[in-house]
Design an enzyme around this catalytic site. Sequence first.
Site, PDB file in Angstrom:
ATOM      1  N   SER A  63       7.235  -2.373 -66.181  1.00 38.74           N
ATOM      2  CA  SER A  63       6.154  -3.372 -66.171  1.00 38.74           C
ATOM      3  C   SER A  63       6.305  -4.444 -65.101  1.00 38.74           C
ATOM      4  CB  SER A  63       6.034  -4.032 -67.542  1.00 38.74           C
ATOM      5  OG  SER A  63       5.495  -3.114 -68.449  1.00 38.74           O
ATOM      6  N   LYS A  66       3.385  -4.428 -62.739  1.00 38.89           N
ATOM      7  CA  LYS A  66       1.999  -4.771 -63.105  1.00 38.89           C
ATOM      8  C   LYS A  66       1.360  -5.888 -62.264  1.00 38.89           C
ATOM      9  CE  LYS A  66       2.383  -3.181 -67.924  1.00 38.89           C
ATOM     10  NZ  LYS A  66       2.821  -3.650 -69.263  1.00 38.89           N
ATOM     11  N   TYR A 189      -0.544   5.013 -63.579  1.00 40.49           N
ATOM     12  CA  TYR A 189       0.193   3.949 -64.276  1.00 40.49           C
ATOM     13  C   TYR A 189       1.654   4.369 -64.503  1.00 40.49           C
ATOM     14  CZ  TYR A 189       1.879   1.046 -68.073  1.00 40.49           C
ATOM     15  OH  TYR A 189       2.664   0.226 -68.849  1.00 40.49           O
ATOM     16  N   TYR A 241       4.623 -11.637 -72.259  1.00 43.11           N
ATOM     17  CA  TYR A 241       3.963 -11.171 -73.495  1.00 43.11           C
ATOM     18  C   TYR A 241       4.020 -12.207 -74.630  1.00 43.11           C
ATOM     19  CZ  TYR A 241       5.303  -6.929 -70.917  1.00 43.11           C
ATOM     20  OH  TYR A 241       5.541  -6.005 -69.946  1.00 43.11           O
ATOM     21  N   VAL A 259      10.757  -2.708 -69.226  1.00 39.99           N
ATOM     22  CA  VAL A 259      11.670  -2.159 -70.231  1.00 39.99           C
ATOM     23  C   VAL A 259      12.888  -1.437 -69.639  1.00 39.99           C
ATOM     24  CG1 VAL A 259      10.050  -1.982 -72.158  1.00 39.99           C
ATOM     25  CG2 VAL A 259      10.220  -0.086 -70.508  1.00 39.99           C
TER      26      VAL A 259
HETATM   27  N1  GLN Z   1       6.018   2.275 -68.776  1.00 40.66           N
HETATM   28  C1  GLN Z   1       6.244   1.374 -69.868  1.00 40.66           C
HETATM   29  C2  GLN Z   1       5.199   1.555 -70.944  1.00 40.66           C
HETATM   30  O1  GLN Z   1       4.065   1.679 -70.660  1.00 40.66           O
HETATM   31  C3  GLN Z   1       6.261  -0.033 -69.370  1.00 40.66           C
HETATM   32  C4  GLN Z   1       6.447  -1.055 -70.469  1.00 40.66           C
HETATM   33  C5  GLN Z   1       7.249  -2.266 -70.062  1.00 40.66           C
HETATM   34  O2  GLN Z   1       8.014  -2.235 -69.113  1.00 40.66           O
HETATM   35  N2  GLN Z   1       7.134  -3.326 -70.851  1.00 40.66           N
HETATM   36  O3  GLN Z   1       5.477   1.571 -72.113  1.00 40.66           O
END
Ligand code: GLN
Length: 306
Positions: A63, A66, A189, A241, A259
């Site tokens: 993420s 993003k 994505y 978040y 993550v």
């Molecule tokens: N690719 C992961 C997902 O969509 C990214 C989530 C994250 O890094 N918070 O679940």
Amino acid sequence: MSELKNIFERICSQALKINDGTLARYIPELANVNPEQFAIAAMTVEGECISYGDDKSLFTLQSTSKPFTYGFALEERGEELVHSKIGVEPSGEAFDSIIELEKKTHRPFNPMINSGAIAIASMIQDKANNVREERVLNLFSELAGRQLDFNRDVFLSEKKTAHRNRAIAHLLRHFEVIGDDIEESLDLYFKQCSINSNVKDLAAMAATLANNGVQPSSKKRIYTEENTTRMISLMFSCGMYDSVGTWAYTVGIPAKSGVSGAIFGVVPGKMGIACFSPLIDSHGHSLKGVYAIRELTKQLGMNIFK
Ligand code: GLN
């Protein structure tokens, strides 16, 4: 800079004492990484970079990608179109929330959560001789200042197991936030999430935002000033978040986590900082990374409200 190296060393020795957290096992391939890794880096807006720890270790952006694709969509499609489909409010929910879309408009709350980022991916288009996944890889390579690659194993691992993200994408299709290219948007994505980088690459990406959209080493403008401000603003209000309030209160710089254990912060006009350490908390933030960026911000007096 040598003072910074000492600070890095001290922060690292403290961070290594934190042993909580888990690997992001819901993407099976991410369960195979060495949980002990720790790396930290900073790049100033002049392009000076300093790093410490496992700074050659590769990790997938997840993420942390993003904000950068959000900015790319702003550049390509314009603010009006992007925000006709995606809001600018914190959701107060986890990154993978499936129930939360805005009540009246059914837009994802913001581009920093999965629903918003999948909608952003759907807006990125092919161009002659350059399909959208290549365009996204080029974008990240320019941000990092070197050629990056996709991690195919992580990509395939997520694609195969992404029932939740697939459900989100179908919900977005139902509300006409995205079109019929559901699988293509998901693939893009997952691909942006699977880009391999090291902590210095991520610091360079962060420094580009600190430097108003100009990559500090190549001096190439990647985002307009206006769009850079938009990206950083949404990182500040939504990047962490459902723990963004605590983050803003205790750290006070715009940040984004992934993550894989990647996390970065932007100190506007000064520097980008990045950390990588794979063990994450229940929000999906690297525990050692949160500690390291909080301490670094504190010790350098970089809280933007100070
Ligand atoms: N690719 C992961 C997902 O969509 C990214 C989530 C994250 O890094 N918070 O679940």
